[in-house]
Design an enzyme around this catalytic site. Sequence first.
Site, PDB file in Angstrom:
ATOM      1  N   SER A 247       0.618  -1.274  -0.005  1.00  0.00           N
ATOM      2  CA  SER A 247       0.072   0.096   0.000  1.00  0.00           C
ATOM      3  C   SER A 247       0.816   1.297  -0.027  1.00  0.00           C
ATOM      4  O   SER A 247       1.936   1.310   0.461  1.00  0.00           O
ATOM      5  CB  SER A 247      -0.813   0.055   1.194  1.00  0.00           C
ATOM      6  OG  SER A 247      -0.048  -0.199   2.299  1.00  0.00           O
ATOM      7  N   GLU A 249       0.423   3.719   1.737  1.00  0.00           N
ATOM      8  CA  GLU A 249       0.556   4.076   3.393  1.00  0.00           C
ATOM      9  C   GLU A 249       1.794   3.581   3.741  1.00  0.00           C
ATOM     10  O   GLU A 249       2.741   4.187   4.528  1.00  0.00           O
ATOM     11  CB  GLU A 249      -0.688   3.641   4.127  1.00  0.00           C
ATOM     12  CG  GLU A 249      -0.823   4.254   5.211  1.00  0.00           C
ATOM     13  CD  GLU A 249      -1.976   3.407   5.997  1.00  0.00           C
ATOM     14  OE1 GLU A 249      -2.728   2.704   5.242  1.00  0.00           O
ATOM     15  OE2 GLU A 249      -2.210   3.133   7.040  1.00  0.00           O
ATOM     16  N   GLY A 251       4.272   2.272   1.952  1.00  0.00           N
ATOM     17  CA  GLY A 251       5.565   2.650   1.171  1.00  0.00           C
ATOM     18  C   GLY A 251       5.900   3.857   1.908  1.00  0.00           C
ATOM     19  O   GLY A 251       7.105   4.038   2.036  1.00  0.00           O
ATOM     20  N   GLU A 268       6.300  -0.221  -5.279  1.00  0.00           N
ATOM     21  CA  GLU A 268       5.187  -0.451  -6.131  1.00  0.00           C
ATOM     22  C   GLU A 268       4.085  -0.437  -5.467  1.00  0.00           C
ATOM     23  O   GLU A 268       3.779  -1.400  -4.486  1.00  0.00           O
ATOM     24  CB  GLU A 268       5.247  -2.048  -6.576  1.00  0.00           C
ATOM     25  CG  GLU A 268       6.479  -2.323  -7.661  1.00  0.00           C
ATOM     26  CD  GLU A 268       6.416  -1.529  -8.873  1.00  0.00           C
ATOM     27  OE1 GLU A 268       5.282  -0.854  -9.120  1.00  0.00           O
ATOM     28  OE2 GLU A 268       7.364  -1.312  -9.895  1.00  0.00           O
ATOM     29  N   GLU A 400      -8.511   3.930  -3.119  1.00  0.00           N
ATOM     30  CA  GLU A 400      -8.009   2.403  -3.841  1.00  0.00           C
ATOM     31  C   GLU A 400      -8.970   1.363  -2.737  1.00  0.00           C
ATOM     32  O   GLU A 400      -8.898   1.360  -1.574  1.00  0.00           O
ATOM     33  CB  GLU A 400      -6.629   1.981  -3.741  1.00  0.00           C
ATOM     34  CG  GLU A 400      -6.280   0.457  -4.436  1.00  0.00           C
ATOM     35  CD  GLU A 400      -4.770  -0.024  -4.227  1.00  0.00           C
ATOM     36  OE1 GLU A 400      -4.437   0.386  -3.091  1.00  0.00           O
ATOM     37  OE2 GLU A 400      -4.666  -0.621  -5.199  1.00  0.00           O
TER      38      GLU A 400
HETATM   39  P1  NAP Z   1       0.310  -3.628   3.129  1.00  0.00           P
HETATM   40  O1  NAP Z   1       0.029  -3.218   4.869  1.00  0.00           O
HETATM   41  O2  NAP Z   1       1.196  -2.322   2.618  1.00  0.00           O
HETATM   42  O3  NAP Z   1       1.365  -4.728   3.113  1.00  0.00           O
HETATM   43  C1  NAP Z   1       2.415  -5.116   2.112  1.00  0.00           C
HETATM   44  C2  NAP Z   1       3.694  -5.639   2.797  1.00  0.00           C
HETATM   45  O4  NAP Z   1       4.173  -4.681   3.732  1.00  0.00           O
HETATM   46  C3  NAP Z   1       3.434  -6.983   3.890  1.00  0.00           C
HETATM   47  O5  NAP Z   1       4.365  -7.794   3.943  1.00  0.00           O
HETATM   48  C4  NAP Z   1       3.043  -6.408   5.163  1.00  0.00           C
HETATM   49  O6  NAP Z   1       3.099  -6.956   6.272  1.00  0.00           O
HETATM   50  C5  NAP Z   1       4.215  -5.266   4.930  1.00  0.00           C
HETATM   51  N1  NAP Z   1       4.111  -3.888   6.129  1.00  0.00           N
HETATM   52  C6  NAP Z   1       3.313  -3.537   6.739  1.00  0.00           C
HETATM   53  N2  NAP Z   1       3.498  -2.647   7.527  1.00  0.00           N
HETATM   54  C7  NAP Z   1       4.891  -2.546   7.325  1.00  0.00           C
HETATM   55  C8  NAP Z   1       5.833  -1.919   8.108  1.00  0.00           C
HETATM   56  N3  NAP Z   1       5.359  -0.787   8.872  1.00  0.00           N
HETATM   57  N4  NAP Z   1       6.991  -1.871   7.872  1.00  0.00           N
HETATM   58  C9  NAP Z   1       7.406  -2.692   6.757  1.00  0.00           C
HETATM   59  N5  NAP Z   1       6.490  -3.569   6.397  1.00  0.00           N
HETATM   60  C10 NAP Z   1       5.500  -3.701   6.543  1.00  0.00           C
HETATM   61  O7  NAP Z   1      -0.694  -3.922   2.356  1.00  0.00           O
HETATM   62  P2  NAP Z   1      -1.804  -4.920   2.887  1.00  0.00           P
HETATM   63  O8  NAP Z   1      -2.227  -4.551   4.298  1.00  0.00           O
HETATM   64  O9  NAP Z   1      -1.463  -6.279   2.324  1.00  0.00           O
HETATM   65  O10 NAP Z   1      -3.251  -4.514   1.986  1.00  0.00           O
HETATM   66  C11 NAP Z   1      -3.519  -3.101   2.356  1.00  0.00           C
HETATM   67  C12 NAP Z   1      -3.676  -2.363   0.986  1.00  0.00           C
HETATM   68  O11 NAP Z   1      -2.436  -2.319   0.396  1.00  0.00           O
HETATM   69  C13 NAP Z   1      -4.612  -3.035   0.096  1.00  0.00           C
HETATM   70  O12 NAP Z   1      -6.043  -2.902   0.422  1.00  0.00           O
HETATM   71  C14 NAP Z   1      -4.377  -2.293  -1.033  1.00  0.00           C
HETATM   72  O13 NAP Z   1      -4.704  -0.992  -1.151  1.00  0.00           O
HETATM   73  C15 NAP Z   1      -2.714  -1.974  -0.976  1.00  0.00           C
HETATM   74  N6  NAP Z   1      -2.020  -3.357  -1.717  1.00  0.00           N
HETATM   75  C16 NAP Z   1      -1.347  -2.940  -2.894  1.00  0.00           C
HETATM   76  C17 NAP Z   1      -0.710  -4.069  -3.823  1.00  0.00           C
HETATM   77  C18 NAP Z   1      -0.044  -3.737  -4.674  1.00  0.00           C
HETATM   78  O14 NAP Z   1       0.320  -4.646  -5.577  1.00  0.00           O
HETATM   79  N7  NAP Z   1       0.386  -2.585  -5.287  1.00  0.00           N
HETATM   80  C19 NAP Z   1      -0.862  -5.434  -3.063  1.00  0.00           C
HETATM   81  C20 NAP Z   1      -1.473  -5.612  -1.878  1.00  0.00           C
HETATM   82  C21 NAP Z   1      -2.159  -4.503  -1.275  1.00  0.00           C
HETATM   83  P3  NAP Z   1       1.841  -7.748   6.810  1.00  0.00           P
HETATM   84  O15 NAP Z   1       1.926  -8.902   5.947  1.00  0.00           O
HETATM   85  O16 NAP Z   1       2.156  -8.190   8.274  1.00  0.00           O
HETATM   86  O17 NAP Z   1       0.690  -6.841   6.635  1.00  0.00           O
END
Ligand code: NAP
Length: 502
Positions: A247, A249, A251, A268, A400
Site C-alpha cells: 500500500s 501508506e 510505502g 510498487e 483504492e
Molecule cells: P500493506 O500493509 O502495505 O502490506 C504489504 C507488505 O508490507 C506486507 O508484507 C506487510 O506485512 C508489510 N508491512 C506492513 N506494515 C509494514 C511496516 N510498517 N514496515 C514494513 N513492512 C510493513 O498492504 P496490505 O495490508 O496487504 O493491504 C492493504 C492495502 O495495500 C490493500 O488494500 C491495497 O490497497 C494495497 N495493496 C497493494 C498491492 C499492490 O500490488 N500494489 C498489493 C497488496 C495490497 P503484513 O503482511 O504483516 O501486513
Amino acid sequence: MNTVLAEQTWTTSAKHFIGSRRNLLIGGEWVPAASGKTFAVFDPAYGREIARVAEADVEDVNRAVEAARKAFEGGPWSRMTASERGRMLWKLAELIEARTDELAEIESIDNGKPLSVARVADLPLSVDLLRYHAGWATKVRGTTMEIPGSYLAYTLREPIGVVAAIIPWNFPLLMAVWKLAPALAVGCTVVLKLAEQTPLSGLRLGELIQEAGFPPGTVNILAGFGETAGAALAAHNGVDKIAFTGSTEVGKLIVRAAADNLKKVTLELGGKSPTVVFADADLNAAIPGVSTSIFFNHGQCCVAGSRLYAHEKVFDQVVEGVASAARKIKLGPGLNADSEMGPLVSQEQYKRVSDYIQSGSNEGARVVVGGQGSVREKGYFIRPTVLTNVSSDMTVVREEIFGPVLVATPFKDNDIEAIAREANDTIYGLAANVWTSDIAVAHLMAKRIRAGTVWVNCTTVLDPALPFGGYKQSGWGRENSEFVIDEYTELKTIVAALKTKQ
Ligand code: NAP
Ligand code: MG
C-alpha cells in the site's frame, strides 16, 4: 487440524506441505523463530486456520540480514560467474514449472484465488520471470567514455548488496519471484518478508531454492508481520536496498525507515486506474475488457481498472454489459472446478471492501450489481459490484478499494484534455486503459495520462520484458525489463590515467 484437512479435497503434496509446521529459511537452514512464536494461516474460502508458521521478529531479521551479508561479501554466491547465476535461476524456473499443480493449489488455498487463475497467471508468469532474468545475468555491463586528457574512463555495474524484499498477498509466489529474479541475476543476496496472510507458497519456494542449489544465505525467507519483522527490515542498517510492493501508506513508512542509512528504495504501491471508453470503441472487446480489468483476481490487483469513464452514448450499454458479466461470474472456493472468483484474502479485506460499498451507498451511489453481503455462509466472498451516480469527490472514487468494485461515470464531449484531466484526477498513476477505434485519440490519450502503463484496446497485459511501475504516489522506480537492472545495481565510474613512465 486433521479434521480440517479431511474436509478438503487437497492433493497429497499440497496437503503434506500445508499440514506440517513451517519454519524460517535463514542461512540455508529451516529454523523456528528465535522467540519460538508461531502465527496462524487461514483458508479464506472457509475462514479457518489451516497451518501455523514461525513468526519472525527483530532477532530473526538480524540473523537473516547477517546471513545475506555473509553470502554477499565472501560466500560462494559472490564468487559465482554470471553464467552460473543465470543457470541457477533457470533451474529454479524448471523446478517451479514441474510443480505447477502443487504450487497453484497452495496458492489457491492460502490466497483464495481460483485454481485456474493460479495455473494460468501466477505460475506461468513466475516461471517466465525467472527465465527472462536468467538471461540478464550475463548481460549486465558498463560502458566506456571519451573524456579530454589521457585517461581511460569506464563504468561498471555492480550488485547493490543485501536486498530486503517486502511483498503483499495478492500474487504471493509471483511477487516473491518478481523481487528475487532480478536481484539474484545481478548478484545480490536477499531477505524476503512474505505477507502475513499468504506465507505458504513463498515457504515452498524456499525449498525449491535450496533444491536448485543456491548457496546458503543467498535467499533468506521470513514469515511475519509488517509492524515487527517488516519494520525491522526496512530500518536495518545492514540492508542496502529495499524493494517493496504494497500500500501507498506503508510505502511512506518504508521511505521514513530507510532514511537512517539511506538505503536505496523502490516502491510498487497502490492504484486507482482509469478505464476510458470512447463512443467509437469496439464494445464487443471493450465490455469484457473493462470487466476483466476490475474483476480479475477479485479486484485485488494494483493495476485494477477501478474507475470507468465512458462516453454518454455508450455509457448505459457498457455499464449493463459489465453488470451482466458480473452477474454471471461464479463465486466459490478456489479449489472448486467451476469457481470463477474466490473469496477476498482475509476477513479484514472483506470488511474493508464491504465498508467501501456501504460508504458509496451512503454518499448516494447507485448499486447496479453486487453490493454488500456475502454470497456464502462461510468465507470472505464479495459479489462483483458496479456503482454509478458517483462524483469525483466520493471516497469510492478517490481511494483504492482493492476489491471487485467498479465506479462508473459518463462523459459528454470528445475533449481529450478534459477526459485526460478526469482520468488523472487521482494521487495514483500506475496504469490506465483506453478503448477507441481512433488511432490518434488512442495515442493522444496514452500521452496525456500520467501513469506507468497505458493499455490501448487491451488490458492487464504483463510481461517480464515490459517496464512496470508507477507515476505519482503509485511508486518509485521500475521493475521488469532491462530497466530493473539499474534498480539492483550501483554504477561505478573508473578513471585511469594513461601515462607511461618514460
Ligand atoms: P500493506 O500493509 O502495505 O502490506 C504489504 C507488505 O508490507 C506486507 O508484507 C506487510 O506485512 C508489510 N508491512 C506492513 N506494515 C509494514 C511496516 N510498517 N514496515 C514494513 N513492512 C510493513 O498492504 P496490505 O495490508 O496487504 O493491504 C492493504 C492495502 O495495500 C490493500 O488494500 C491495497 O490497497 C494495497 N495493496 C497493494 C498491492 C499492490 O500490488 N500494489 C498489493 C497488496 C495490497 P503484513 O503482511 O504483516 O501486513
Ligand atoms: Mg491465507
